[in-house]
Design a protein around this motif. Structure first.
Motif, PDB file in Angstrom:
ATOM      1  N   GLN A  17       4.351   8.370   2.723  1.00 34.03           N
ATOM      2  CA  GLN A  17       3.109   8.388   2.079  1.00 34.03           C
ATOM      3  C   GLN A  17       3.368   8.706   0.344  1.00 34.03           C
ATOM      4  O   GLN A  17       4.104   9.433  -0.070  1.00 34.03           O
ATOM      5  N   GLY A  18       2.747   7.721  -0.297  1.00 34.85           N
ATOM      6  CA  GLY A  18       2.829   7.920  -1.615  1.00 34.85           C
ATOM      7  C   GLY A  18       4.115   6.848  -2.223  1.00 34.85           C
ATOM      8  O   GLY A  18       4.134   7.059  -3.555  1.00 34.85           O
ATOM      9  N   SER A  30      -0.070   4.399   0.079  1.00 39.49           N
ATOM     10  CA  SER A  30      -0.539   5.446   0.857  1.00 39.49           C
ATOM     11  C   SER A  30      -1.625   4.861   1.848  1.00 39.49           C
ATOM     12  O   SER A  30      -2.204   3.832   1.663  1.00 39.49           O
ATOM     13  N   SER A  31      -2.120   5.860   2.677  1.00 34.50           N
ATOM     14  CA  SER A  31      -3.001   5.625   3.695  1.00 34.50           C
ATOM     15  C   SER A  31      -4.377   5.589   3.121  1.00 34.50           C
ATOM     16  O   SER A  31      -5.280   4.868   3.529  1.00 34.50           O
ATOM     17  N   GLU A  32      -4.522   6.464   1.922  1.00 38.49           N
ATOM     18  CA  GLU A  32      -5.839   6.329   1.277  1.00 38.49           C
ATOM     19  C   GLU A  32      -5.955   4.869   0.642  1.00 38.49           C
ATOM     20  O   GLU A  32      -7.025   4.219   0.663  1.00 38.49           O
ATOM     21  N   GLN A  33      -4.822   4.547   0.053  1.00 41.14           N
ATOM     22  CA  GLN A  33      -4.953   3.133  -0.870  1.00 41.14           C
ATOM     23  C   GLN A  33      -5.596   2.158   0.196  1.00 41.14           C
ATOM     24  O   GLN A  33      -6.116   1.123  -0.030  1.00 41.14           O
ATOM     25  N   GLU A  71      -6.967   2.497   3.043  1.00 45.10           N
ATOM     26  CA  GLU A  71      -8.171   2.531   3.498  1.00 45.10           C
ATOM     27  C   GLU A  71      -9.387   1.942   2.428  1.00 45.10           C
ATOM     28  O   GLU A  71     -10.219   1.596   2.885  1.00 45.10           O
ATOM     29  N   GLN A  72      -9.001   2.528   1.290  1.00 41.49           N
ATOM     30  CA  GLN A  72      -9.950   1.846   0.209  1.00 41.49           C
ATOM     31  C   GLN A  72      -9.781   0.582  -0.040  1.00 41.49           C
ATOM     32  O   GLN A  72     -11.322  -0.060  -0.135  1.00 41.49           O
ATOM     33  N   ALA A 111      -0.780   2.009   5.518  1.00 44.40           N
ATOM     34  CA  ALA A 111       0.299   2.310   4.269  1.00 44.40           C
ATOM     35  C   ALA A 111       1.545   1.643   4.467  1.00 44.40           C
ATOM     36  O   ALA A 111       2.089   1.598   5.731  1.00 44.40           O
ATOM     37  N   TYR A 171       0.896  -1.182   0.058  1.00 43.91           N
ATOM     38  CA  TYR A 171      -0.146  -0.165   0.087  1.00 43.91           C
ATOM     39  C   TYR A 171       0.877   1.171   0.019  1.00 43.91           C
ATOM     40  O   TYR A 171       1.609   1.358   0.963  1.00 43.91           O
TER      41      TYR A 171
END
Lengths: 623, 1048
Positions: free
Chosen positions: B944-945, B837-840, B842-843, B860, B835
């Motif tokens: 991140q990222g 990022s955290s968004e990824q 979370e998604q 992440a 992962y």
């Protein structure tokens, strides 16, 4: 070695020629070769040949019994209200403590070790009968050995029945022959075995015990001998005690009391004090600071009864002493683990140093002790963890001052548990592996498994006597002794006439005589067996209960509570709760206690209470 | 009794079923003429002998021509000449025959194949048999591998000799046609000079990663012939389920004395270092992990982060050490061997004495061997002869380090140890003292201290010898008896010092130094008594019958003791440690087997061939109620097999197809077994139970009197073919082996007090194909070029299993065993990157099932595990098959070019499609400890990222990013130039030296692979489920060797 090889070559060469050379088809040498005598494993023709073999088998049975020790404690304590898991405990232990769904592979909820013991007993029993038939065992030896393994098996079945039940068949299968080959483990064979509910099991077991050809203890010198400095005679089961316990389960209180009373009256003549001390819960006759003569009484130095710093907590010495006079007067059944053969399995469960510290006292247990009131009106109980002053100044009789840092020597011992860096640590089974043991060695993981003793004997007896209508006898033994409770009430008698005082004047098994007179008294110079009896609570300086209304119910409640204080962590608790609940037809006795423990630990005890209000949920599933 | 009936009836049928027509030879006799040529030079051969059985014989004249009378027009001629392969030529109705003889150093179907006591030309075998003559077919340099399988490895299709690792003398695990068992020994039976050569690794080695390799005791130079029976060798009954390898050691065939001296020396080249983190990268990594473990406050005060070089400890933590170089080094090995052969008309003898000193690439490691062999053939009279085979070998191995994951293994420690530390103490000015530093602040030992002061020594010897008496009763009947014994002892001594070694906590306390000893002794007595009957019934029928009994008695004992914490590292004798920690153990085992066997060969016109093999095999290990014939209170199990072959090329209709020299079709079907079920497993027994100071007895196990051997049915179809005057020879086989009655631990009711019992349940099938092909591409007088190929493939599939499916864990890997699936598959998680990022994260919304039953979301930097069972939770249910360690195919290509006296040999081994669990990489990239990691972790997720394949570093790895997943599964395909040898042969005509051969060899010089481990060839042990797990043991090293062979 060389000689051995030469012998082998020689023997084998002979065999080869006998066996092979040009097709000798049938020869005994060949038969021997194809069925070699195992040097590594004992083939059936090498066991059960004579008395020595039979003794070896008995030792095997007791070895198996010792394998059950950790599970015995975990099942009987962790499932009840006095023991709880620590943060280190794994899911398997938690499931037991929380009465949760048992996951597959939970070894604590698997009765296999008990059945392994039962299987060994059955194999021994069946073969002892055969040996007796074949005159390899004489009648006397047979009676002794056969009774011993059957008694152990009875104990094991009682344990299994307390904790397990097959839901469909409603009980535990009762095997009396060994499951030792693939025919006997077939489903069809097992399905034909009777499954007994706890009640039926108790009846069956009691009948078995009553039909044993020998009910005494093992005294045979080759068995009851000193092994690695331990007196092994106390490692063998007490059949009378077990029979008494089964009577108690069955509800035959008079017979139960009789069995227990017989044990109380046992004494040996080797020691002048023995008849007064053995299994009598005696007072501290010398009233000195000496632990060795304390008879495991706990209290305060004489004349300093209100001094917090004069504590002398000698009760825990029963878990530290080895084979002193006091020790043999308290203990009925103890198993020894020694480093060189088999280390204690309890260190792993309880100890913080050298162990995994998986189990701890529950809040319930701790509060039970803390709420007790002592004779000097201090709160607390020597049997729990009284307190530990952080170093203080001691002044001796000459006025010299000493700063005492090592409170242990000054005050005795912590109790059933100790506090290590703020964490409560259950000590009873690991005192040997602690700083309180003079010979403590971190490498030496010796230890003991404590099963039955005078206190448990007295509590069982009280339970039976109380139910048999002898409330006062029960009260006396539980609280402050026979003497205090039977002052005698003959108004016409002279002050020094003890003819009818200090004794129950009841028939067996309620006959207690606690008289002790001096030369001028009537009758003069009397020392009756029970004169030192001090009562269980009095032994640790606790106040006696007051009975308000219903003696029966109240005293029974007191017995249950006292058992929690006295016998905590010794593997008696679950059985006590189950027995009391069944006897009173009140499942909430058990359910409430367990719920209370969980609630105090921050768990959802109420759900568990509901669950345990159904007796069917008291049992772990059996395949 | 059913078996006996079958046996006797079959015997009678074979004996009586042969038509009694015989004495018609003279009526049909015809004359045949022909010419014998040298196939290379196309010139006629003079004085070649031409025979027609025992009917007629003659020699060729100077122009190679001959004329001979044969019994019928379908008779067979035998043509032989010195230096050439003997040929059998079917007359096929011809009156003129051209025969082309090939030099005997070429692969040929006319070669002899040997079984225990007999030989047969490969052309006339009915079974799937491969043969190698190491002295002719492989280069002399192989002797320096130091284990007998080097003599035939890579020349037998279907035989996979997987090197265990690169520790000297450790040898290979042998697998012949895949697997026949789940839990039992999967290695073929080895018969050396007619006697069972037990090469099982008995007992428990105290040295981690050590394998007692008895085959290392056989010097490759002593091997004359290796013959492998791949299909049902039923006369070996329950020992033959994995095939049989017959090894024949050299005997003298000539009376003239010949002396051969071989000397060589080689350079052992240390392996390349792993790409571990350098000092500064590691410091960063360590800081990251330590902060997680102890918190910033504590770690910031730690010495390793101190940048002030005026402080005491600065220099200790600021070095740039190459630990690899401290553990490995280039080394030298030497090898001497002398062979003397000769004799007179009474006795022939062959004596061989050798000494080998191999030094490993790990410092202070080595393997030395002394071997002695004396074989003789004595004629007491014309009727009574004796063959004796006596050998003795003594080996001493020093295992400097194995690479096993043990806290005192210097090779392992050298990989994970902080590169900024030194092996010697340093003072505050950075001056290095000669004092070895102690274990470090991360609790890792000092590898140099271990190399210098640790002892891991194994000394073994084996006496293996037999006398084989033969009594020729008549021309047709010979009675023989072999009596022999095998006695070996293997002694280990281990000393792990206190200095520089991290103390270990055991159950009873802390240990500082360790003193251990183990002795294992195996004693076996063998007898094989038999009668052989051979007869020709006219020219059409030939019958050979061998009937006998074979007895094998074994006695095994292991004793070991371990002592700890002696006063100091100089006291290394047992008994000087702390008595509370002292441990000891051992076992004694005895077993015997007795087999009655019969082997009958029938040939009609030497083109229709039939072989019947059978044995009645009894073993002390079998349970009493195993189905079979009861003799001596033991069940004897019947193992029959039948093989047939048709020599198509001997048919008259093949006369005009000149291109085909030999074409033979074969088929065989038979039963074998595996009795490796434990000595007492099938018997009722009691075992001991501790009761304080006493030992009591208790029931040992659930008695299964029906426990018997595993049974393997083998079906094989094959062909042997030679074309273009034998320029091309091909042997190809397809087979299907079906094992039933698998030995398994079957769970049972807990009411028995036992977890389960051993029983026979389940089956598996191995299907495969093997082919070997030899081409002589150029066959001129001065230049010859041979190219050969062996190729094999197989799949083993479970067909029946208790509860249908289970997985077994070794070294963190889960091995799936499931019905209808291949054996040994890896079962774990599939991944799809990290992962970024955290968004990824979370998604994706996936939760991890933690050890304490909690469900925690992935964040992440965590690995994206594939939610195979789509419930949003990553747990055991998401595991799937992630690899199969069985190669799709494997084999070897080898070539030899000879230009006059110069020869170039090369062989390239290949294996394709195996998937490997790289445990070593797992342990060096899992980032859950403070151990040094490979440079791959430089790319770990850190912000991140960040798009990367390497997850974040978290101490203890709570999210299980390093769990057993396809991250650690790699393609294990490889091609390896195992051997390249250039040799120069010098003929001398002096009295002293007759000839000399100089050679230079490179071993394992090139390996083509994408595999990231040290060595794509490895094998933990000989069981089916442990394959494909690479522990990262010391790899096979490259070697360059120079040698000379002198004929005196």
């Amino acid at each position: 070695m060389k000689k051995y090889i030469q012998m082998k070559i020689y023997r084998n060469t002979i065999r080869i020629f006998a066996c092979i050379v040009l097709g000798a088809l049938i020869s005994t040498s060949c038969t021997n070769l194809m069925n070699p005598e195992a040097d590594d494993a004992l083939t059936p023709n090498k066991v059960y040949r004579n008395l020595d073999d039979a003794h070896t088998t008995l030792r095997g049975v007791y070895g198996k019994l010792m394998d059950c020790a950790p599970q015995y404690l975990v099942l009987n304590e962790l499932r009840a209200d006095l023991m709880d898991v620590t943060a280190n405990a794994d899911q398997d232990l938690r499931e037991l403590s929380w009465h949760a769904q048992i996951s597959e592979g939970n070894q604590w909820a698997n009765p296999i070790k008990f059945f392994s013991l039962i299987n060994s007993c059955n194999d021994a029993a069946v073969n002892f009968i055969k040996m007796n038939d074949e005159n390899k065992l004489n009648r006397e030896d047979f009676n002794l050995l056969y009774s011993e393994v059957i008694a152990v098996r009875t104990w094991a079945y009682l344990q299994v029945s307390l904790h397990f039940s097959n839901t469909e068949k409603g009980g535990v299968p009762y095997f009396t022959t060994p499951l030792d080959n693939i025919e006997t483990i077939k489903l069809s064979a097992i399905e034909n075995t009777p499954y007994l509910s706890l009640e039926v099991m108790v009846d069956t077991l009691l009948n078995t015990m009553l039909n044993l050809p020998y009910t005494g203890r093992i005294t045979d010198e080759s068995l009851a001998t000193t092994i690695s400095t331990f007196n092994s005679s106390y490692m063998y089961i007490d059949k009378t005690y077990l029979t008494g316990e089964l009577y108690l389960w069955k509800g035959d209180y008079y017979m139960a009391a009789s069995q227990f009373k017989n044990i109380m009256e046992r004494s040996t003549t080797e020691d002048i004090n023995n008849p007064y001390d053995r299994y009598k819960i005696p007072f501290d006759a010398s009233a000195t600071l000496s632990a060795s003569s304390s008879r495991y009484n706990s209290g305060y130095s004489r004349y300093y009864e209100n001094d917090r710093f004069s504590i002398r907590n000698n009760w825990p010495f029963m878990f530290i002493d080895i084979e002193t006079g006091n020790y043999f007067n308290e203990w009925l059944w103890v198993m020894y683990y020694d480093q060189l053969n088999e280390p204690s399995p309890f260190i792993d469960l309880f100890a913080k140093q050298g162990g995994q510290y998986l189990l701890q006292p529950s809040k319930t247990a701790i509060e039970n002790w803390n709420s007790q009131v002592q004779r000097n009106s201090f709160k607390g109980d020597f049997r729990g963890y009284f307190y530990k002053p952080d170093g203080y100044t001691w002044r001796d009789s000459d006025g010299n001052e000493y700063t005492v840092l090592d409170y242990v020597n000054a005050f005795g011992l912590p109790g059933s548990y100790d506090i290590d860096n703020g964490d409560p640590v259950i000590m009873k089974h690991i005192y040997d592996y602690s700083n309180y043991n003079q010979n403590y060695d971190i490498l030496d993981k010796s230890g003991r498994w404590f099963l039955w003793r005078a206190a448990s004997l007295h509590l069982r007896y009280c339970e039976a006597a109380n139910r048999d209508g002898q409330h006062r006898v029960a009260y006396a033994l539980l609280n402050n002794g026979i003497r205090a409770n039977y002052p005698g009430s003959d108004p016409d008698a002279a002050a020094n006439d003890y003819t009818h005082r200090h004794q129950t004047e009841l028939p067996f098994p309620y006959d207690f005589d606690a008289r002790s007179t001096s030369s001028g008294d009537i009758p003069p110079g009397l020392r009756q067996p029970w004169f030192r009896n001090t009562g269980l609570r009095n032994r640790v300086s606790l106040t006696s209960h007051t009975i308000e209304n219903d003696s029966l119910a109240e005293i029974e409640q007191h017995i249950l509570d006292e058992s929690a204080l006295e016998l905590a962590f010794e593997g008696q608790r679950w059985g006590d709760l189950v027995r009391m609940s069944i006897r009173n037809g009140n499942n909430s006795i058990l359910a409430d206690k367990v719920a209370e423990k969980l609630n105090k630990a921050g768990m959802d005890g109420n759900t568990v209470r509901n669950k345990l209000n159904d007796k069917n949920n008291w049992f772990l599933p059996l395949e | 009794m059913k078996y006996l009936q079958i046996l006797i009836t079959t015997l009678l049928l074979v004996a009586l079923g042969i038509p009694a027509k015989a004495q018609q030879d003279l009526e049909t006799a015809t004359s045949v003429t022909g010419v014998v040529y040298n196939a290379s030079t196309k010139k006629p051969i003079e004085a070649a002998s031409v025979n027609c059985s025992d009917f007629s014989s003659g020699f060729t004249s100077a122009d190679g021509s001959f004329s001979i009378t044969v019994r019928t027009s379908s008779d067979v001629l035998t043509i032989s000449a010195e230096g050439f392969h003997t040929q059998n030529v079917a007359v096929k109705g011809q009156t003129e025959i051209k025969v082309y003889l090939q030099y005997d150093n070429m692969y040929s179907l006319h070669e002899k194949t040997y079984n225990a006591f007999d030989h047969k030309e490969k052309m006339f075998t009915t079974q799937s048999i491969a043969t190698v003559n190491p002295s002719k077919h492989t280069s002399a340099s192989k002797m320096n591998i130091g284990s007998a399988e080097a003599g035939f490895d890579g020349r037998i299709a279907g035989l996979d000799a997987r090197s265990r690792n690169g520790i000297k003398g450790m040898g290979s695990n042998l697998f012949l046609r895949g697997y026949s068992s789940l839990y039992l020994n999967n290695q073929p039976l080895i018969i050396v000079d007619g006697m069972i050569f037990d090469y099982n690794n008995y007992g428990n080695s105290l040295i981690g990663g050590y394998y007692a390799n008895a085959l290392a005791g056989i010097n490759v130079l002593d091997i004359e012939n290796v013959t492998v029976v791949r299909d049902a060798a039923s006369i070996y009954g329950a020992k033959a389920s994995n095939g049989v390898i017959f090894i024949r050691t050299s005997h003298s065939t000539k009376q003239a004395t010949s002396i051969e001296l071989t000397v060589n020396g080689n350079l052992e080249i240390a392996p390349e270092p792993l790409p571990m983190l350098g000092s500064e990268d590691y410091r960063t990594y360590l800081n990251e992990l330590m902060v997680q473990k102890y918190g910033l406050d504590v770690v910031s005060k730690m010495d390793f982060l101190n940048t002030d070089n005026t402080t005491d400890q600065y220099y200790t933590y600021h070095n740039n050490n190459n630990w690899h170089q401290k553990v490995y080094e280039n080394n030298y090995s030497t090898n001497y061997n002398i062979k003397i052969k000769g004799g007179d008309d009474i006795a022939l003898y062959a004596l061989s004495v050798g000494f080998m000193q191999q030094n490993g690439t790990v410092k202070e490691s080595g393997n030395s061997r002394f071997n002695f062999r004396f074989n003789s053939d004595i004629n007491f009279s014309t009727k009574v002869t004796l063959n004796s085979n006596i050998s003795f070998n003594y080996m001493k191995k020093d295992i400097g380090g194995a690479g096993a994951n043990i806290y005192y293994d210097p090779v392992y420690i050298s990989r994970i140890k902080a590169p900024f530390l030194l092996e010697y103490e340093q003072d505050e000015n950075g001056t290095v003292s000669p004092v070895l530093s102690n274990y470090d602040f991360l609790n890792l030992s000092n590898p140099v201290a271990l190399i210098n002061n640790m002892t891991q020594e194994d000394i073994s010897y084996r006496l293996f010898g037999s006398f084989n008496f033969n009594w020729k009763i008549s021309d047709k009947i010979t009675a023989s008896s072999l009596i022999g014994l095998s006695f070996d002892k293997d002694r280990q001594r281990i000393f792990v010092p206190q200095l520089g070694v991290v103390p270990d906590s055991v159950e009873y306390g802390e240990i500082t130094n360790q003193l251990k000893t183990r002795v294992i002794r195996h004693f076996a007595v063998n007898n094989d008594t038999r009668i052989k009957y051979s007869n020709n019934f006219g020219s059409n029928h030939r019958l050979d019958v061998l009937a006998g009994a074979r007895l094998n008695i074994n006695d095994l004992e292991e004793d070991w003791a371990a002592d700890y914490n002696s006063a100091n590292d100089q006291i290394q004798s047992l008994g000087s440690g702390n008595y509370l920690l002292r441990q000891k153990g051992g076992f004694i085992g005895q077993w015997s087997s007795l087999s009655y066997y019969l082997s009958a060969d029938y040939a009609f016109q030497q083109k229709y061939l039939l072989t019947l093999n059978m044995s009645l095999d009894g073993s002390s290990r079998y349970g009493d109620k195993v189905k079979g014939l009861k003799l001596f209170d033991t069940p004897f199990i019947f193992y029959p097999s039948l093989a047939a072959a048709w020599l198509v090329s001997s048919e008259n209709f093949m006369t005009n197809i000149n291109a085909i020299d030999v074409l033979k079709l074969r088929a065989s079907y038979g039963l074998t077994g595996n009795d490796d079920i434990g000595n007492y497993t099938a018997h009722k027994y009691y075992s001991s139970e501790t009761f304080l100071g006493y030992q009591g007895t208790v029931l040992g196990a659930i008695w299964n009197p029906e426990l018997g051997p595993e049974k393997t049915t083998k079906f094989n179809i094959g062909l042997d073919m030679a074309i273009l005057k034998e320029r091309i020879t091909i042997s190809a086989d397809v087979y299907s082996n079906n094992t039933t009655n698998l030995f398994d631990f079957l769970p049972t009711t807990s009411y028995s007090g036992f977890e389960g019992y051993y029983g026979n349940y389940g089956s598996l099938t191995t299907k495969g194909f093997d082919i070997s092909m030899n081409n002589r591409i150029v066959n001129s007088t001065s230049f010859k070029w041979d190219l050969g190929l062996v190729y094999s493939k197989f799949t083993t599939t479970i067909t029946e299993l208790y509860n249908n499916s289970r997985y077994t864990s070794f070294f963190g890997a889960n091995i799936l065993t499931e019905v209808d699936s291949p054996i040994g598959q890896f079962y774990g998680y599939k991944t799809a990157g990290v992962y970024a990022s955290s968004e990824q994260a979370e998604q994706a919304g996936l939760l991890n099932h933690m050890n304490n039953e909690q469900l925690l979301p992935f964040a992440a930097g965590d690995v994206i595990f594939v939610d195979h069972n789509p419930d949003g939770i990553i747990d055991e249910k998401d595991m799937q098959v992630i690899g199969n360690p069985t190669p799709d195919f494997m084999g070897e290509v080898y070539t030899r070019m000879t230009l006059k006296n110069i020869t170039l040999d090369a062989s390239l081994a290949f294996s394709y499609g195996a998937e490997v669990f790289n445990y070593m990489r797992y342990s060096l990239e899992n980032m859950n400890t403070t151990n040094n990691q490979t440079q791959a972790v430089i790319n770990r997720w850190r912000y991140q990222g960040q798009e990367t394949e390497i997850p974040r570093a978290v101490y203890g790895d709570p999210m299980g990013n390093s769990r057993f997943s396809d991250r650690w599964i790699e393609d294990g395909s490889y091609a390896r130039l195992k051997n390249i040898t250039l040799s120069y042969y010098i003929p001398f005509n002096t009295n002293f030296i007759k000839h000399a051969e100089l050679y230079a060899t490179g071993v394992n010089l090139f390996t083509f692979t994408r595999y990231k481990g040290l060595d794509p060839e490895f094998s933990i042990d000989g069981t089916a489920l442990m394959q494909g797990i690479d522990l990262g043991m010391v790899p096979q090293n490259k070697m360059v060797l120079l040698g000379i062979k002198l004929g005196l």
